[in-house]
Write an enzyme that holds these catalytic residues in place. Sequence first.
Site, PDB file in Angstrom:
ATOM      1  N   SER A 140      20.473   4.435  14.764  1.00  0.00           N
ATOM      2  CA  SER A 140      19.052   4.249  14.481  1.00  0.00           C
ATOM      3  C   SER A 140      18.431   3.074  15.224  1.00  0.00           C
ATOM      4  CB  SER A 140      18.839   4.095  12.979  1.00  0.00           C
ATOM      5  OG  SER A 140      19.707   3.126  12.439  1.00  0.00           O
ATOM      6  N   LYS A 180      12.788  11.674   7.525  1.00  0.00           N
ATOM      7  CA  LYS A 180      12.415  11.327   8.890  1.00  0.00           C
ATOM      8  C   LYS A 180      11.699  12.513   9.546  1.00  0.00           C
ATOM      9  CE  LYS A 180      15.410   7.423   8.976  1.00  0.00           C
ATOM     10  NZ  LYS A 180      16.784   7.005   8.798  1.00  0.00           N
ATOM     11  N   HIS A 186      18.830  10.681  12.004  1.00  0.00           N
ATOM     12  CA  HIS A 186      17.853  10.663  13.105  1.00  0.00           C
ATOM     13  C   HIS A 186      18.009  11.861  14.028  1.00  0.00           C
ATOM     14  CE1 HIS A 186      15.653   6.919  12.652  1.00  0.00           C
ATOM     15  NE2 HIS A 186      16.759   6.390  12.165  1.00  0.00           N
TER      16      HIS A 186
HETATM   17  C1  LIG Z   1      17.281   6.206   7.669  1.00  0.00           C
HETATM   18  C2  LIG Z   1      18.720   6.416   7.687  1.00  0.00           C
HETATM   19  C3  LIG Z   1      19.396   6.737   6.512  1.00  0.00           C
HETATM   20  C4  LIG Z   1      18.713   6.726   5.172  1.00  0.00           C
HETATM   21  O1  LIG Z   1      17.863   7.819   5.011  1.00  0.00           O
HETATM   22  P1  LIG Z   1      16.686   7.723   3.920  1.00  0.00           P
HETATM   23  O2  LIG Z   1      16.357   9.142   3.659  1.00  0.00           O
HETATM   24  O3  LIG Z   1      15.586   6.930   4.528  1.00  0.00           O
HETATM   25  O4  LIG Z   1      17.273   7.052   2.725  1.00  0.00           O
HETATM   26  C5  LIG Z   1      20.750   7.012   6.583  1.00  0.00           C
HETATM   27  N1  LIG Z   1      21.408   6.967   7.761  1.00  0.00           N
HETATM   28  C6  LIG Z   1      20.789   6.649   8.914  1.00  0.00           C
HETATM   29  C7  LIG Z   1      21.565   6.625  10.188  1.00  0.00           C
HETATM   30  C8  LIG Z   1      19.437   6.364   8.909  1.00  0.00           C
HETATM   31  O5  LIG Z   1      18.827   6.029  10.046  1.00  0.00           O
END
Ligand SMILES: *Cc1c(COP(=O)(O)O)cnc(C)c1O
Length: 394
Positions: free
Chosen positions: A182, A241, A210
């Site tokens: 990320s 996301k 992502h």
């Molecule tokens: C954003 C993210 C999460 C968490 O997801 P949410 O739905 O925002 O809790 C988990 N793993 C990675 C790699 C992320 O970038």
Amino acid sequence: MRRDPLGYLSTDLQALRDQGLYRRLRVLDDEQKPRTSIDHRVVVNLSSNNYLGLTTHPKLRERALDAIRRLGVGSGSVRTIAGTMAIHVELERRLAAFKRTEAAVVFQSGFTANAGTVASILGRDDVIVSDELNHASIIDGARLSRAAIKVFPHRDVAAARRIVEGLPPGQRTLLITDGVFSMDGDLGALPALSDLAEEFGCIMMVDDAHASGVFGEHGRGTVDHFGLHGRVDVQVGTLSKAVGVLGGYVAGSRGLIEFLCHRARPFLFSTSHPPAVAAACLAALDVLESEPELIARLWENTRFFKAGLVRLGFDTGASESPITPVIVGDAALAMRLSDRLFDKGVFAQGIGFPTVPRGTARVRTIVTATHTREELEFALDAFTAVGTELGILG
Ligand SMILES: *Cc1c(COP(=O)(O)O)cnc(C)c1O
């Protein structure tokens, strides 16, 4: 003197200020859009994970409103008591079909999906072999599991192999990587790690937060992108996301999913999504199938913007995704770059320790399908001006 048992927190906050790591939260005055008002200023937004613009898609809005009218605003219970509504089950069926797995289970967030899964499928006699840049939710889940945690350098499959080779035969082991990292936007070494997992009988798990909605056919994720269907035991995705709503899910075998429904603590002890969230996610899956041009546009914008930053001479690391870091090293400089970009009408968040390792502070940019070419050119102009002003560009 007034007793203040929390006084040490102010000391820690002051240390953050001294290191240039103290952040005031920026506040959106309007919708999550590519150009929106933040802190009362209209800016090009390069900080959102809203890859496909689905947070404001008319079909998602309509389905959410319809669910509120028909089903109310809350689910009233945890999943295992009275909080499993037909619409939750329908979403899980759709997600399993989307990921081409036997089954899927939805959690409140990607964070709880990762942490709840890793913590429940492993125990104190087990070993977790984890990329050093894996997401915090994986690290927390690993700690909660009480398994031994062995970290390998970022994407270094040879190092992961040395760890696995050193384990006793029959050792239960989880190999785990992010699909897309990320903060760097590069891809996990999923094909080689999957080979390694097969050779040594490890469990293979990927966190595609992502990657879902971005990589693979119709956004099915990195397992699809690399042609690894059937070879990755546990796939985590997020609904927060590219899908544009909120939540996380695990896709895998029926046995895995049934186990999580009995043992994953966020599933057992925290209330399920409001029906409108599930409805909007179902609409998002429809849009992923019916509007492939969104993903095509995301990638066109990604290529354009990334090439622009590289041409200007910024250090953009090893990104292969719509996430492009502009790495400057020093945390205070990264925050200054972010602040000056904001003054010029571009919002790109500065990121430092502990989100990224010390000495690799950066401004992170994310383009979406809905940015116009003009907005991206405007942003590149701002990067040129501020990069020169701060001496980052020669
Ligand atoms: C954003 C993210 C999460 C968490 O997801 P949410 O739905 O925002 O809790 C988990 N793993 C990675 C790699 C992320 O970038």
